[in-house]
Structures are given as structure tokens and as C-alpha cells.
Write a protein that holds these residues in place. Structure first.
Motif, PDB file in Angstrom:
ATOM      1  N   LEU A  64      -8.127   1.200  11.969  1.00 24.89           N
ATOM      2  CA  LEU A  64      -7.406   2.035  11.000  1.00 24.89           C
ATOM      3  C   LEU A  64      -7.621   3.488  11.401  1.00 24.89           C
ATOM      4  O   LEU A  64      -8.765   3.912  11.583  1.00 24.89           O
ATOM      5  N   ILE A  81      -2.164   1.666  11.656  1.00 28.73           N
ATOM      6  CA  ILE A  81      -3.066   0.583  12.067  1.00 28.73           C
ATOM      7  C   ILE A  81      -2.705   0.131  13.477  1.00 28.73           C
ATOM      8  O   ILE A  81      -1.521  -0.044  13.791  1.00 28.73           O
ATOM      9  N   ILE A 108      -6.589  -4.851   3.644  1.00 29.47           N
ATOM     10  CA  ILE A 108      -6.028  -3.490   3.675  1.00 29.47           C
ATOM     11  C   ILE A 108      -5.720  -3.010   2.245  1.00 29.47           C
ATOM     12  O   ILE A 108      -5.952  -1.848   1.905  1.00 29.47           O
ATOM     13  N   GLU A 116      -7.461   0.292   0.665  1.00 34.84           N
ATOM     14  CA  GLU A 116      -6.761   1.501   0.213  1.00 34.84           C
ATOM     15  C   GLU A 116      -7.165   1.890  -1.209  1.00 34.84           C
ATOM     16  O   GLU A 116      -7.311   3.057  -1.534  1.00 34.84           O
ATOM     17  N   GLY A 171      -1.081   1.298   6.753  1.00 30.18           N
ATOM     18  CA  GLY A 171      -0.284   0.190   7.278  1.00 30.18           C
ATOM     19  C   GLY A 171       1.213   0.432   7.242  1.00 30.18           C
ATOM     20  O   GLY A 171       2.004  -0.448   7.550  1.00 30.18           O
ATOM     21  N   THR A 228       0.834  -1.208   0.000  1.00 32.47           N
ATOM     22  CA  THR A 228       0.000   0.000   0.000  1.00 32.47           C
ATOM     23  C   THR A 228       0.869   1.258   0.000  1.00 32.47           C
ATOM     24  O   THR A 228       2.050   1.208   0.303  1.00 32.47           O
TER      25      THR A 228
END
Ligand code: BTX
Length: 325
Positions: A136, A107, A244, A248, A79, A75
Motif C-alpha cells: 500500500l 496498491i 483493505i 482504511e 485501492g 473504500t
């Protein structure tokens, strides 16, 4: 430095890397390397040390240590920073205390929650080592009334992620649950802090029952886990990384282009409610209705028994003929 050593260990999981290699790469002393390795071991990483060969990370499949998530994530922002706990009261509650100081996309995850929370002060059962309990921390710069859309993004991402990893028929039960075979496997709790015109931060708490074998008696009827439904254990890290990454992608197209198209398409395609007879519970009152669809704003469109069409913003909806759930 510890993070860099961990990254090297993850990148060379197939073979050992020597203390000398790490020393040169990071430009530190061998004792410093050794100390960081000890500290990683104390945090729970299983690192094999062999004389003349060096160090190798032996990861147990079922661990969700932060490195396993962080170094497998591709990402942009979400994260990049992970706070991990063995046990905590609630990742959402903790996130609120650090939200203003940490970067967007941080996170918080824990192997266990002893004070896990659902909506309206309800409890969320979060036993050790069995599920994904994470929050998050997001700083989207949108008006508070748009916060609900981020909750829909999370629901769509969890539903798609579970489907892709497990092949199970996960459905979105508006507004924030994921169900399989009529039982809840995931709950999402979105909390917003801000002013009238702008959100300061938004916390999206996601609880997924992954490898739970059983539930407290009062939950047996309505809760399930991926293990119970799929009849096998699943790797929690793999699920987190998948969810995740999807999140995103959806989040970026919402924030950058204002588009919720894919999210709405998924929430509609995999809706547990559209086309069904339900009971809408608001405060103390209950009303029967048929669910017609979901609006572009994320409201539930229902037809009441007297024929009136209503758009529901939030509340409880239980499917008729399925007990209270
Ligand atoms: P909710 O209010 O929709 O659901 C809570 C209700 O669900 C409870 O009253 C109970 O009946 C049932 N329940 C409790 N635990 C479970 C479970 N493990 N599985 C299925 N049903 C259960 C849903 O609220 C939002 C839950 C969010 C949880 C995450 S975990 C990470 C983060 N931290 C935190 O404290 N909460 C969020």
C-alpha cells in the motif's frame, strides 16, 4: 475505456451484455469494444463471448485480478488505483520507484514475488498463486516516528480480516507478524521515505500465506498458511477486500482524529505475546523478559529479569520454549 468495460462486466456478471449495449453506454465503436475485450482476455480475464448474447465475465474463484478487488471495494481512497503483476521481484521495491507519481492509496499486488523481502534484508517466500503479496502506498503527512503506528494499523486490520473471513484464531505477534497456532502466516514490512519532520510516503508491504500447501524445509517449523490451519482453500480477493476496508477505517480515524483506540484494543486483545515469557533479541544480545502489555504509543512493555520495566520500540522477540520463533 478498458476500465469502464471491466466495471460493466463485473456489474453484470449474472448475464451477458451485448456489444451494442457497451457501444452505446461508452459512446465508442463496436470494434473499439471488441479490441478492449481482447486486451482484457490477454490480461487474464476469462470472458465468454456468445453470438447474439454478447459478453460475460467468468471469474475463476482463485484469481486475484485487479478488477475483482477494485470493483468490490467500497473504500474512499485506498485501492482506487491498483497495479497488478503476474510476477515481480518485490511489490515494496517496485512501489518505491513509483511512489512519488501515484496517488495516495495506490496498491501494488503480484501473484508471485521472486525477490520478496522481509526486514533486515531477509527473504520472504512468495510462491505463485498461493498468497497475497501486496504493498500500500500511503502519503499520510505525519512525522516519520509515527510510521510505526501505521504498521500496527496494518497488523490489526490483517488480524481482524483473517478472523472474520476464516474464523481462525489469528494473533498479532508484535510488532508486525500474524501467527496462528504459534506459526507465522503473515509478515508486514513498513518502509518510510521522508525528512525529519514529515513522511513523503510510506509503503506498507503485506505478505499473507493463504493457500500454500507446503513451505521450503527451512520454513516448515515456523511458517503456516490459512489453508493448512483452516484445512480449506480461501478466496484471496475476498480477504484482500476485507483487509483493505478495515485498514482504511482504522487509518482514517488515526489520520483524522489521531485515534488508535480500536487498533490498540485489537493488538492487545489478540496479542501473541502479552503475559508470556520471551527473549528479546537486540543486535547480538539476548535478554529474558516477561511481556506486560503494549503502550498507547505502540511500544512493547516488558519486565526484565532484574525487575526493571522497559518499553521496546523495535526488535525481535521470540517466545521462550518455542524454538527460535
Ligand atoms: P521478517 O523479517 O519478520 O520475516 C522474514 C523471515 O520470515 C525470513 O527470514 C524467514 O525466516 C521467514 N519467512 C520467509 N518467508 C516466509 C513466509 N512466506 N511465511 C512465513 N515465514 C517466512 C516480515 O519480515 C515481512 C514480510 C513482508 C512481505 C511483504 S510481501 C509484499 C511486500 N513485498 C515485499 O518484498 N515484502 C512485502
Amino acid at each position: 475505456m478498458k476500465d469502464k468495460i471491466l466495471k460493466e462486466l463485473y456489474e453484470h456478471q449474472e448475464n451477458h451484455i451485448s456489444g451494442e449495449y457497451l457501444r452505446k453506454k461508452l459512446n465508442v465503436s463496436r470494434t473499439a469494444v471488441w479490441k478492449q475485450i481482447q486486451s482484457l482476455k490477454e490480461e487474464g480475464y476469462v470472458i465468454e463471448t456468445m453470438s447474439r448474447k454478447g459478453y460475460r465475465l467468468l471469474e475463476q474463484r482463485d484469481e486475484i485480478l485487479p478488477g475483482g478487488v477494485k470493483f468490490n471495494l467500497n473504500t474512499r481512497e485506498i485501492g482506487k488505483e491498483i497495479k497488478y503483476f503476474d510476477t515481480i521481484d518485490s511489490t515494496n521495491t517496485y512501489s518505491k520507484t513509483i511512489a512519488l507519481e501515484v496517488p495516495h492509496g495506490t496498491i501494488v499486488m503480484s501473484d508471485e514475488q521472486v525477490g520478496g523481502r522481509g526486514r533486515l534484508g531477509r527473504n520472504w517466500s512468495s510462491p505463485k498463486g498461493e498468497g497475497i503479496w501486496m504493498s500500500l502506498i500511503l502519503k499520510p503527512g505525519i512525522p516519520p516516528n509515527e510510521g510505526m503506528k501505521v504498521s500496527h494499523i496494518a497488523a490489526a486490520a490483517v488480524c481482524k480480516g483473517i478472523r472474520e473471513i476464516t474464523g481462525l484464531e489469528a494473533l498479532v505477534k508484535w510488532p508486525n507478524d500474524i501467527v496462528i497456532n504459534g506459526k507465522k502466516v503473515c509478515g508486514i514490512l513498513t518502509e518510510v521515505a521522508g525528512e525529519l519532520n514529515e513522511i513523503h510516503y510510506l509503503i506498507v508491504g503485506i505478505g499473507i500465506n493463504v493457500n500454500n500447501i507446503d513451505f521450503p524445509t527451512e520454513l516448515e517449523e515456523k511458517a503456516s498458511s490459512l489453508l493448512i490451519e483452516g484445512k480449506k482453500k480461501y478466496d484471496r480477493k475476498e480477504l484482500i477486500v476485507k483487509i483493505i476496508s478495515i485498514f482504511e477505517k482504522f487509518y482514517d480515524s488515526f489520520i483524522k482524529e489521531g485515534s488508535l483506540e480500536e487498533v490498540l484494543r485489537l493488538c492487545r486483545q489478540y496479542s501473541a505475546l502479552i503475559g508470556r515469557e520471551v527473549v528479546i533479541i537486540k543486535g547480538g544480545s539476548q535478554e529474558a523478559a516477561k511481556v506486560l502489555g503494549m503502550t498507547d504509543e505502540g511500544f512493547l512493555e516488558v519486565e526484565l529479569s532484574d525487575g526493571r520495566i522497559e518499553h521496546i520500540f523495535s526488535g525481535e522477540v521470540s517466545v521462550r520454549g518455542q524454538g527460535t520463533y
